[in-house]
Structures are given as structure tokens and as C-alpha cells.
Design a protein around this motif. Structure first.
Motif, PDB file in Angstrom:
ATOM      1  N   GLN A 169      -6.087  -0.758  -0.556  1.00 16.24           N
ATOM      2  CA  GLN A 169      -6.050  -1.117  -2.029  1.00 16.24           C
ATOM      3  C   GLN A 169      -4.912  -1.332  -2.409  1.00 16.24           C
ATOM      4  N   MET A 170      -3.956  -0.373  -2.147  1.00 14.90           N
ATOM      5  CA  MET A 170      -2.584  -0.277  -2.546  1.00 14.90           C
ATOM      6  C   MET A 170      -1.694  -1.571  -1.721  1.00 14.90           C
ATOM      7  N   SER A 171      -2.227  -1.812  -0.623  1.00 21.86           N
ATOM      8  CA  SER A 171      -1.637  -2.746   0.129  1.00 21.86           C
ATOM      9  C   SER A 171      -1.719  -4.305  -0.370  1.00 21.86           C
ATOM     10  N   GLU A 172      -3.073  -4.466  -1.011  1.00 24.48           N
ATOM     11  CA  GLU A 172      -3.161  -5.825  -1.589  1.00 24.48           C
ATOM     12  C   GLU A 172      -2.378  -5.804  -2.877  1.00 24.48           C
ATOM     13  N   MET A 173      -2.312  -4.624  -3.543  1.00 20.99           N
ATOM     14  CA  MET A 173      -1.515  -4.612  -5.003  1.00 20.99           C
ATOM     15  C   MET A 173      -0.301  -4.775  -4.795  1.00 20.99           C
ATOM     16  N   LYS A 208       1.034  -6.778  -2.434  1.00 21.53           N
ATOM     17  CA  LYS A 208       1.095  -8.344  -2.312  1.00 21.53           C
ATOM     18  C   LYS A 208       0.673  -9.132  -3.549  1.00 21.53           C
ATOM     19  N   ALA A 209      -0.136  -8.560  -4.371  1.00 21.28           N
ATOM     20  CA  ALA A 209      -0.258  -9.231  -5.686  1.00 21.28           C
ATOM     21  C   ALA A 209       0.898  -8.812  -6.779  1.00 21.28           C
ATOM     22  N   GLY A 210       1.726  -8.181  -6.626  1.00 19.12           N
ATOM     23  CA  GLY A 210       2.784  -7.612  -7.453  1.00 19.12           C
ATOM     24  C   GLY A 210       2.293  -6.853  -8.766  1.00 19.12           C
ATOM     25  N   GLU A 211       1.339  -6.023  -8.063  1.00 18.76           N
ATOM     26  CA  GLU A 211       0.621  -5.076  -9.312  1.00 18.76           C
ATOM     27  C   GLU A 211       1.517  -3.716  -9.302  1.00 18.76           C
ATOM     28  N   ILE A 212       1.866  -3.462  -8.083  1.00 16.40           N
ATOM     29  CA  ILE A 212       2.772  -2.214  -7.671  1.00 16.40           C
ATOM     30  C   ILE A 212       3.950  -2.587  -7.025  1.00 16.40           C
ATOM     31  N   THR A 213       4.651  -1.806  -7.065  1.00 17.24           N
ATOM     32  CA  THR A 213       5.945  -2.063  -6.353  1.00 17.24           C
ATOM     33  C   THR A 213       5.937  -1.273  -4.757  1.00 17.24           C
ATOM     34  N   PRO A 214       6.662  -1.722  -3.779  1.00 15.43           N
ATOM     35  CA  PRO A 214       6.711  -0.790  -2.533  1.00 15.43           C
ATOM     36  C   PRO A 214       7.257   0.508  -2.800  1.00 15.43           C
ATOM     37  N   ASP A 215       8.007   0.768  -3.678  1.00 11.44           N
ATOM     38  CA  ASP A 215       8.438   2.013  -4.101  1.00 11.44           C
ATOM     39  C   ASP A 215       7.226   3.005  -4.401  1.00 11.44           C
ATOM     40  N   ASP A 216       6.358   2.382  -5.353  1.00  7.26           N
ATOM     41  CA  ASP A 216       5.184   2.898  -5.759  1.00  7.26           C
ATOM     42  C   ASP A 216       4.095   3.361  -4.543  1.00  7.26           C
ATOM     43  N   PHE A 217       4.151   2.665  -3.557  1.00  6.57           N
ATOM     44  CA  PHE A 217       3.335   2.767  -2.445  1.00  6.57           C
ATOM     45  C   PHE A 217       3.771   3.821  -1.653  1.00  6.57           C
ATOM     46  N   PRO A 242      -4.891 -13.632   1.328  1.00  7.88           N
ATOM     47  CA  PRO A 242      -3.766 -14.433   1.326  1.00  7.88           C
ATOM     48  C   PRO A 242      -3.158 -14.207  -0.221  1.00  7.88           C
ATOM     49  N   PRO A 243      -1.831 -13.848  -0.240  1.00  4.00           N
ATOM     50  CA  PRO A 243      -1.153 -13.573  -1.599  1.00  4.00           C
ATOM     51  C   PRO A 243      -1.432 -14.645  -2.424  1.00  4.00           C
ATOM     52  N   SER A 277     -15.826 -11.929  11.473  1.00  8.81           N
ATOM     53  CA  SER A 277     -15.048 -12.000  12.805  1.00  8.81           C
ATOM     54  C   SER A 277     -16.060 -11.270  14.010  1.00  8.81           C
ATOM     55  N   ASP A 278     -15.587 -10.958  15.132  1.00 12.48           N
ATOM     56  CA  ASP A 278     -16.145 -10.135  15.994  1.00 12.48           C
ATOM     57  C   ASP A 278     -15.670  -8.771  16.143  1.00 12.48           C
ATOM     58  N   ALA A 279     -14.592  -8.582  15.034  1.00 15.78           N
ATOM     59  CA  ALA A 279     -14.165  -7.245  15.178  1.00 15.78           C
ATOM     60  C   ALA A 279     -15.234  -6.188  14.441  1.00 15.78           C
ATOM     61  N   ARG A 280     -14.293  -4.886  14.069  1.00 17.23           N
ATOM     62  CA  ARG A 280     -14.965  -4.054  13.536  1.00 17.23           C
ATOM     63  C   ARG A 280     -14.134  -3.674  12.098  1.00 17.23           C
ATOM     64  N   MET A 281     -14.325  -2.989  10.894  1.00 16.68           N
ATOM     65  CA  MET A 281     -13.438  -2.618  10.086  1.00 16.68           C
ATOM     66  C   MET A 281     -13.260  -1.064   9.788  1.00 16.68           C
ATOM     67  N   SER A 282     -12.480  -0.593   9.289  1.00 13.24           N
ATOM     68  CA  SER A 282     -12.479   0.860   9.251  1.00 13.24           C
ATOM     69  C   SER A 282     -13.492   1.275   8.246  1.00 13.24           C
ATOM     70  N   GLY A 283     -14.236   2.401   8.425  1.00 12.35           N
ATOM     71  CA  GLY A 283     -15.114   2.788   7.507  1.00 12.35           C
ATOM     72  C   GLY A 283     -14.551   3.208   6.339  1.00 12.35           C
ATOM     73  N   THR A 284     -13.267   3.272   5.984  1.00 12.70           N
ATOM     74  CA  THR A 284     -12.830   3.522   4.601  1.00 12.70           C
ATOM     75  C   THR A 284     -12.576   2.067   3.922  1.00 12.70           C
ATOM     76  N   ALA A 285     -12.867   1.145   4.542  1.00 10.69           N
ATOM     77  CA  ALA A 285     -12.600  -0.254   3.935  1.00 10.69           C
ATOM     78  C   ALA A 285     -13.623  -0.826   3.179  1.00 10.69           C
ATOM     79  N   TYR A 286     -13.795  -1.754   2.503  1.00 15.29           N
ATOM     80  CA  TYR A 286     -14.637  -2.502   1.527  1.00 15.29           C
ATOM     81  C   TYR A 286     -14.731  -3.963   1.663  1.00 15.29           C
ATOM     82  N   GLY A 287     -15.773  -4.612   1.028  1.00 13.99           N
ATOM     83  CA  GLY A 287     -15.424  -5.989   0.830  1.00 13.99           C
ATOM     84  C   GLY A 287     -16.513  -6.828   1.481  1.00 13.99           C
ATOM     85  N   THR A 288     -16.860  -7.936   1.281  1.00 16.01           N
ATOM     86  CA  THR A 288     -17.908  -8.981   1.936  1.00 16.01           C
ATOM     87  C   THR A 288     -17.484  -9.370   3.089  1.00 16.01           C
ATOM     88  N   VAL A 289     -17.519  -8.375   4.103  1.00 17.19           N
ATOM     89  CA  VAL A 289     -16.840  -8.697   5.432  1.00 17.19           C
ATOM     90  C   VAL A 289     -17.981  -8.623   6.518  1.00 17.19           C
TER      91      VAL A 289
END
Length: 580
Positions: A172-176, A178-187, A461-462, A476-488
Motif C-alpha cells: 500500500q505505502m509503496s503505491e502511495m 508513487k502517487a505522492g500521497e506520502i513522502t519517502p520519509d513517511d515510508f 503505473p505512476p 501473469s504466470d507468477a505468484r503474489m504474496s499472500g499479503t497482497a491484494y487486487g484483481t490479480v
């Protein structure tokens, strides 16, 4: 009624090493006694292996040495001899290229260690994602009495008054940022709050999902899955498990008695009810293959389709594993499913009692966390299996973590040939993409990555994130983390690296996703698909180490659990020939 079968006392497997006065028996006992063991510990009592994935390179499992000591207390009390030994520890957070590549190595390590050593039963010390299936796979292949002790989830993260879920907050925070919703220092500040105690992920990620699967399969004592790592009750369960494994050896209660078709059906439905990880699909397929139970992707879809998701935990919901434990944990979920007629209550567990007997007294202490069925988070949870001309052998999606509006969607493909191509281009402002597009990534399956890494939940994409968009369809033919989310959409089979249709998807192709109809369709004429496949050439293989070469040559597809072809089935516990 408790499980009863074997007569006791009887000659145990370990007595092939220790029982008698011959040269070889004296040889084995004398070397063991240099550890200060009294002679009467070799008098025919059960020798119990403690198979430990402890490692400081696997942070989720770094506290397992203490739990192993608690297991030893219980074994001694019950009249057994505990012997702890290490096996390969597939740590999720640091191991490259992906821990999944080494799950089978760990399982092979476990199988050979159990067969080659003088143990009559084993306690499987697990925690991080791949360690649970790996140890269950190895133990199932050998089929001596075995029981799981999980390390437990870490405490809830806390940041600026918010609950922080390990893994989920990271995405979530990684996307935030990129979207400019939080700063790298917040992360960076939030980083200090994500992992504040020993244990595995505190969301319903793969580690917690597989802990629940072990319990639902009947391979762990009731209540084992959800107890926080630092809670004293985690030590109590370890202690009681040490006592119980000695009795299991006396009863000759083996994995093949517990891991039945009914047990796997119970686990699949439980995974739907808890909003469990898509990774459970490949792991349960692999475990079933080891014990000789026929299990398929179709079983996952059929059994999970009408199961309500009643556990309101991240990434599907709001809460974390601490709240799940305080609400009553997995026994409450199992009892609810039993009352709804969705589980086989007569299925045997390692306690020697049936599943129904184990959870009969479970009570729900928080109906916000473990919801009543009529207030389910998702009425139709489980894992949906998609088929079509794009994924003829199947692909999976987790509806409870997806955006409802995207479950039926048609969009233009934005194609990445592999993970490196994705990383080069995803932040390029000239990338022709909007929220209606479908992101497609190839060559990240079992052979393609290699190892089938958790990269399927591609970051958006940003330029799309800045519009306030939080989700897009991704395939994709990959997996995703069990902690992840989305229409994947994940685990596309056959994978691109072996010439599956995913390999020939091109930029601008239209793709149709219809989750209710279980359909995934590449809207390209069949003649064109066949022409592209005929012209396809496999990607150049990456440089391979010894194990990587073994993996590449023998790994099965996602639809078969990503196990090695030569490891499926039970090989038994016959004592190897004496070498002295």
C-alpha cells in the motif's frame, strides 16, 4: 473416540540403530552418549526428531530454538527421547531469486533426513511461508508420525494511530509514495512499525494461511495457527505437542492416516473462509501429490466457490492476526463451517480425535473479526479457477481481495516480456496505458523466473496512480504474496517459458476476464494464435547452478503444485542398509 490401532510396546524403527548388544548398536549408542545421555534413554522408548527451520536468515523463524526447547520438555515428560536437527530454511524476506525455488530443496532435505536417521516420529517446526508446506511434503513422503508446531504471527504493527499489516502495508505505502500521497520519509518511519516482534506476517498472508491449512488438515493441535509468536500460550502448545507426538508413535498415527481426501477438502474450504493466500493452491496440490491423494485445480474451484469469507483480516479485510486469535482463532471458523455442513467433521486429526470433536467447544468472542455467515465479508470466497484459450490448464484469482467492478472486464493488453522489462518500463511516462488496460507479464512461472516469484501483483503505473486509481486487472504466470491484494490473475498455466498461450500475447491484444463465468479469453482468432505459437521460440536459459538445473529440468507446472516430478508419492520409511 480416540484413535486406536497399534499394540504397545512394540519394536520401534529407532531400535534398528540402538536396540541390541552388537557392534553396530554399541557404535550408534556410544556416539549419541557423548552428549551426556543416560543409557536408559535407548531402552526402546520413542526417539522423536525435532525438525527445525530455525535460522537467523529467516526472521520469521528466528525464535524457533526456544519453541523447540518447549517441545523437548513435553517429549521427555511423555517418556520419549528428543533429538533436534536443522534442515534448509527457505526464508521469504531475503532468499533470492525466490524462496519458492527452494521449497522443494527443503522438502527433499526433510525426507532424506527422516529416512536416514533413527527417529520414530517428528515434530515439524515451521513458520515462514515455504517452511510449512516443505516440511509437510517431506514428512508425507516418509510417513512416520508427524505433527506441526508453527512459530506464530508477530504482533500488530502500529503507526500514527493506525494498524499496520506486515506485507500489506508495504504494498500500500509503496503505491502511495508513487502517487505522492506520502513522502519517502513517511515510508521509512513506517518501516520501524511493521515488524515489532518475533514471528511471521501478522496479516492473513501465506505464513498464516499455511498455519491454518496445517490445522484444518488435522496436522497440528487445535488452536495452533493463530497464537502470536510472543504469547506464552504459543510455548504451551509446543510443550503439549511434545507430549502428543510420543503418544502418536505409540499409536502409529501417521500422516497418511490424517492427510485423506476429506482433510484436503476441509482445507480448501477453510482457505476460502479465512480469505487465505493463493499460494495455498500450489502448496496443497504438492502435499496431496506426496501422500497420494488426487487433487486438482477443479477441486479448488468446486469446493471453494460457495464458501463465504467470514474472517475480516488484511489483505481482504480490516483486522490482523492478533484480533483473530483473541476472537477465538481457527477453531471458531471450523465450527462455523461444520455447522453450515461445509466440512467433514469425522476427519481424523493428530490429536487422535475427529475435527468435529476438536472444535466442539469453540466460541466466537468478536463477531467483527470472525463474522457470522449472514454478514460475511464475501458471500462467495475461495479461490476462483479461470480457464480459456489464454490459460487452458488454469489460472487463479482471489475474489475476496479483488475489486468487484473489475471481476468482469475487457481491456487492451499492456505486455511485459519478463520482470526486467516490467521494471524498465512501468514508470515511463510515455507508456501507453490507462486504468482500462490489462497488465500482462510473461516468463515468471516455475521455469521462467525461475522459481515462480511473488511478482504477480505488479505495481500500477505512476501516471495511473496519480489519477486516484488503486487497482487494475493484472495477469501473469507468477505468484503474489499472500499479503497482497487486487484483481490479480496468477499461476497462468501452461507458463510462458514452456510455450503456453501467455507467451504469444502482444501489445494491444484484447483480453476478456469474467470471474463469475470462470473465463479468461484472448480475443484473437484461433488461426492467429496457432500461427504465433508455431513461430514462438523459448527464451534463452539463465545460467544455472547445480540445484537450479535440477529445478528447471524436473519442476512441474503450477497446476500440479510446482513439485519435482520424481518426488511425487510416498517412498516410505524403510531403514537404510547398515554401513558399518
Amino acid at each position: 473416540m480416540a484413535f486406536k490401532r497399534a499394540d504397545w510396546p512394540r519394536r520401534l524403527r529407532s531400535q534398528e540403530w540402538f536396540g541390541g548388544t552388537g557392534r553396530d548398536q554399541i557404535y550408534h549408542r556410544s556416539w549419541m552418549r557423548n552428549q551426556g545421555l543416560p543409557a536408559d534413554l535407548f531402552d526402546g522408548r520413542p526417539v522423536i526428531g525435532i525438525c527445525n527451520t530455525w535460522s537467523e536468515l529467516t526472521p520469521c523463524n528466528a525464535h524457533l530454538r526456544d519453541l523447540a526447547q518447549r517441545v523437548k520438555h513435553g517429549i521427555y515428560e511423555a517418556g520419549g527421547l528428543p533429538v533436534e536437527f536443522p534442515v534448509f530454511s527457505p526464508g521469504e524476506s531475503s532468499l533470492r531469486p525466490t524462496a519458492m525455488m527452494f521449497r522443494n530443496l527443503c522438502a527433499l532435505d526433510v525426507e532424506e533426513a527422516l529416512r536416514a536417521n533413527p527417529v520414530d516420529g517428528v515434530v515439524l517446526m515451521v513458520g515462514c511461508d515455504k517452511s510449512t508446506p516443505a516440511l509437510l511434503m517431506g514428512a508425507a513422503s516418509v510417513d512416520i508420525p508427524a505433527v506441526v508446531v508453527t512459530g506464530g504471527p508477530m504482533l500488530n504493527g502500529k503507526w500514527r494511530g493506525q494498524e499496520v499489516g506486515s506485507g500489506t502495508a508495504l504494498w500500500q505505502m509503496s503505491e502511495m509514495v508513487k502517487a505522492g500521497e506520502i513522502t519517502p520519509d513517511d515510508f521509512l518511519e513506517a518501516e520501524q512499525s511493521m515488524s515489532r516482534s518475533p514471528g511471521s506476517c501478522n496479516t492473513m498472508g501465506t505464513a498464516s494461511s499455511m498455519a491454518c491449512m496445517a490445522e484444518a488438515l488435522g496436522m497440528a493441535l487445535s488452536g495452533n495457527a493463530a497464537i502470536p509468536a510472543v504469547d506464552s500460550r504459543r510455548r504451551v502448545v509446543a510443550h503439549l505437542t511434545g507430549r502428543r507426538i510420543v503418544e502418536m508413535v505409540k499409536e502409529d498415527l501417521k500422516p497418511s492416516d490424517v492427510l485423506t481426501r476429506q482433510a484436503f477438502e476441509n482445507a480448501i474450504r477453510t482457505n476460502g473462509a479465512i480469505g487465505g493466500s493463493t499460494n495455498a493452491v500450489v502448496h496443497l496440490l504438492a502435499i496431496a501429490g506426496r501422500v497420494g491423494v488426487a487433487l486438482s485445480l477443479d477441486d479448488w474451484d468446486r469446493l471453494g466457490r460457495d464458501v463465504p469469507t467470514i474472517v475480516d483480516l488484511m489483505p481482504s479485510g480490516r483486522f490482523l492476526m492478533e484480533e483473530f486469535f483473541y476472537a477465538g482463532g481457527l477453531p471458531v471458523v471450523l465450527r462455523s463451517l461444520l455447522e453450515g455442513g461445509l466440512l467433514h467433521g469425522a476427519a481424523l486429526t493428530v490429536s487422535g480425535r475427529s475435527l468435529a470433536e476438536e472444535v466442539a467447544g469453540a466460541r466466537n468472542w468478536n463477531e467483527e473479526v470472525i463474522r457470522p455467515v449472514d454478514k460475511a465479508l464475501t458471500a462467495h470466497g475461495g479461490i476462483a479457477v479461470l480457464r480459456g484459450n489464454l490459460t487452458p490448464l488454469g489460472a487463479v484469482i482471489k475474489p475476496s481481495a479483488a475489486t468487484p467492478e473489475l471481476m468482469v472486464h475487457r481491456g487492451k493488453a499492456v505486455v511485459f516480456e519478463d520482470i526486467d522489462d516490467y521494471r524498465r518500463r512501468i514508470e515511463d511516462e510515455s507508456l501507453e496505458v490507462d486504468e482500462t488496460c490489462i497488465l500482462v507479464m510473461k516468463n515468471c512461472g516455475p521455469r521462467g523466473y525461475p522459481g515462480m516469484a511473488e511478482v504477480g501483483n505488479m505495481g500500477l503505473p505512476p501516471k495511473v496512480l496519480r489519477k486516484g486509481i488503486k487497482d487494475m486487472v493484472r495477469i501473469s504466470d507468477a505468484r503474489m504474496s499472500g499479503t497482497a491484494y487486487g484483481t490479480v490473475v496468477l499461476h497462468a498455466a501452461p507458463e510462458a517459458a514452456v510455450g503456453g498461450p501467455l507467451a504469444i500475447v502482444r501489445e494491444g491484444d484484447m483480453i476478456e476476464l469474467d470471474v463469475p463465468a470462470r473465463r479468461l479469453h484472448l480475443d484473437v482468432p484461433q488461426e492467429e494464435i496457432e500461427r504465433r505459437l508455431a513461430a514462438w521460440t523459448p527464451p534463452a536459459p539463465a545460467p544455472e547452478s547445480g540445484y537450479a538445473r535440477l529445478f528447471h529440468q524436473h519442476v512441474l507446472g503450477a497446476d500440479q503444485g510446482v513439485d519435482f516430478d520424481f518426488l511425487r508419492g510416498r517412498r516410505g520409511n524403510a531403514v537404510p542398509r547398515e554401513s558399518h
